[in-house]
Design an enzyme around this catalytic site. Structure first.
Site, PDB file in Angstrom:
ATOM      1  N   CYS A  77      14.603 -29.680  -2.482  1.00 25.88           N
ATOM      2  CA  CYS A  77      15.991 -30.741  -1.956  1.00 25.88           C
ATOM      3  C   CYS A  77      16.247 -31.195  -3.263  1.00 25.88           C
ATOM      4  CB  CYS A  77      15.269 -31.540  -1.481  1.00 25.88           C
ATOM      5  SG  CYS A  77      16.219 -32.639  -0.489  1.00 25.88           S
ATOM      6  N   HIS A 170      12.372 -29.363   2.480  1.00 28.83           N
ATOM      7  CA  HIS A 170      11.246 -29.157   1.893  1.00 28.83           C
ATOM      8  C   HIS A 170       9.962 -28.686   2.830  1.00 28.83           C
ATOM      9  CE1 HIS A 170      12.142 -33.474   0.048  1.00 28.83           C
ATOM     10  NE2 HIS A 170      13.501 -33.494   1.224  1.00 28.83           N
ATOM     11  N   GLU A 172       6.531 -28.884   1.873  1.00 28.87           N
ATOM     12  CA  GLU A 172       5.394 -29.553   1.792  1.00 28.87           C
ATOM     13  C   GLU A 172       5.057 -30.719   2.705  1.00 28.87           C
ATOM     14  OE1 GLU A 172       8.301 -30.189  -0.199  1.00 28.87           O
ATOM     15  OE2 GLU A 172       8.393 -32.203  -0.203  1.00 28.87           O
TER      16      GLU A 172
HETATM   17  N1  GLN Z   1      20.432 -36.502  -0.815  1.00 31.57           N
HETATM   18  C1  GLN Z   1      19.181 -36.201  -1.779  1.00 31.57           C
HETATM   19  C2  GLN Z   1      19.736 -36.438  -3.162  1.00 31.57           C
HETATM   20  O1  GLN Z   1      21.473 -35.804  -2.855  1.00 31.57           O
HETATM   21  C3  GLN Z   1      18.641 -35.359  -2.101  1.00 31.57           C
HETATM   22  C4  GLN Z   1      17.364 -35.440   0.095  1.00 31.57           C
HETATM   23  C5  GLN Z   1      16.387 -35.041  -0.686  1.00 31.57           C
HETATM   24  O2  GLN Z   1      15.441 -34.657  -1.488  1.00 31.57           O
HETATM   25  N2  GLN Z   1      15.658 -34.867   0.561  1.00 31.57           N
HETATM   26  O3  GLN Z   1      19.575 -36.287  -4.088  1.00 31.57           O
END
Ligand code: GLN
Length: 200
Positions: A77, A170, A172
């Site tokens: 992410c 994610h 995890e």
């Molecule tokens: N939207 C977040 C970002 O731009 C990422 C979200 C996440 O890691 N769950 O950093």
């Protein structure tokens, strides 16, 4: 083998638990000096604007880029956002570890977070995996050396380039071990390769 988890912000503890389940030693990394003792690094999810800010402040930008030239990096992410070559937000300074461009928050707001089944490309071992999308980034384009590991609704959500792996979601949070195992295999093969070239 010892894996580092960048612990400056985000859900690094969840990755630690998963590595415990996989009987793999891990440390939380916050300083440059800690990078020398690990065989691979996980950049967890969180907030990429904050990650950029702290990485700059702690002078980790160059050390992380150098680390990625030698050892595997795995991002989930916000971690994927930091690994990208370009991001559609001027506040982010990505590390350029994966030849991809990403769009932040492209799967909707926090309230639209969802846990979903994603289709794996390598159906030899397993056809599907589970991942949670939380304000997840969309992979908009990828270079020719980037391989797609998984799709969600026809779009790439997991990619690999060389030894590096990046996911929009994610794994995890669902105790999905597939990608962590893949990353550990990359770390393992890098260790074996380095051992052999030291002997030669
Ligand atoms: N939207 C977040 C970002 O731009 C990422 C979200 C996440 O890691 N769950 O950093």
């Amino acid at each position: 083998m010892k894996v580092g988890i960048l612990g400056i912000q985000g859900d690094f503890d969840k990755h630690r638990k998963l590595l415990d389940d996989l009987q793999t030693e891990s440390i939380v990394v916050r300083y440059e000096s800690e990078l020398s003792s690990i065989d691979g690094l996980i950049i967890p999810g969180g907030e990429s604007t904050t990650l950029t800010h702290i990485i700059r402040r702690t002078k980790l930008m160059e050390p992380l880029k150098l680390f990625a030239e030698q050892k595997p990096v795995f991002g989930t992410c916000a971690g994927l956002i930091m690994m990208a070559k370009s991001v559609d937000d001027y506040r982010i300074e990505p590390l350029g570890i994966l030849d991809i461009s990403v769009s932040r928050n492209a799967y909707g707001r926090q309230v639209f977070s969802f846990s979903e089944t994603i289709e794996l490309s390598d159906i030899g071992k397993q056809s599907f995996a589970t991942g949670t999308f939380i304000r997840a980034p969309r992979i908009k384009s990828l270079g020719t050396t980037v391989e797609i590991l998984a799709h969600y609704h026809g779009e790439p959500v997991a990619v690999q380039e060389g030894a590096h792996i990046g996911l929009s979601f994610h794994p995890e949070l669902d105790n999905e071990l597939y990608f962590h195992k893949m990353f550990l295999a990359e770390c393992e093969s890098k260790i074996n390769f380095t051992d052999k070239s030291n002997v030669a």
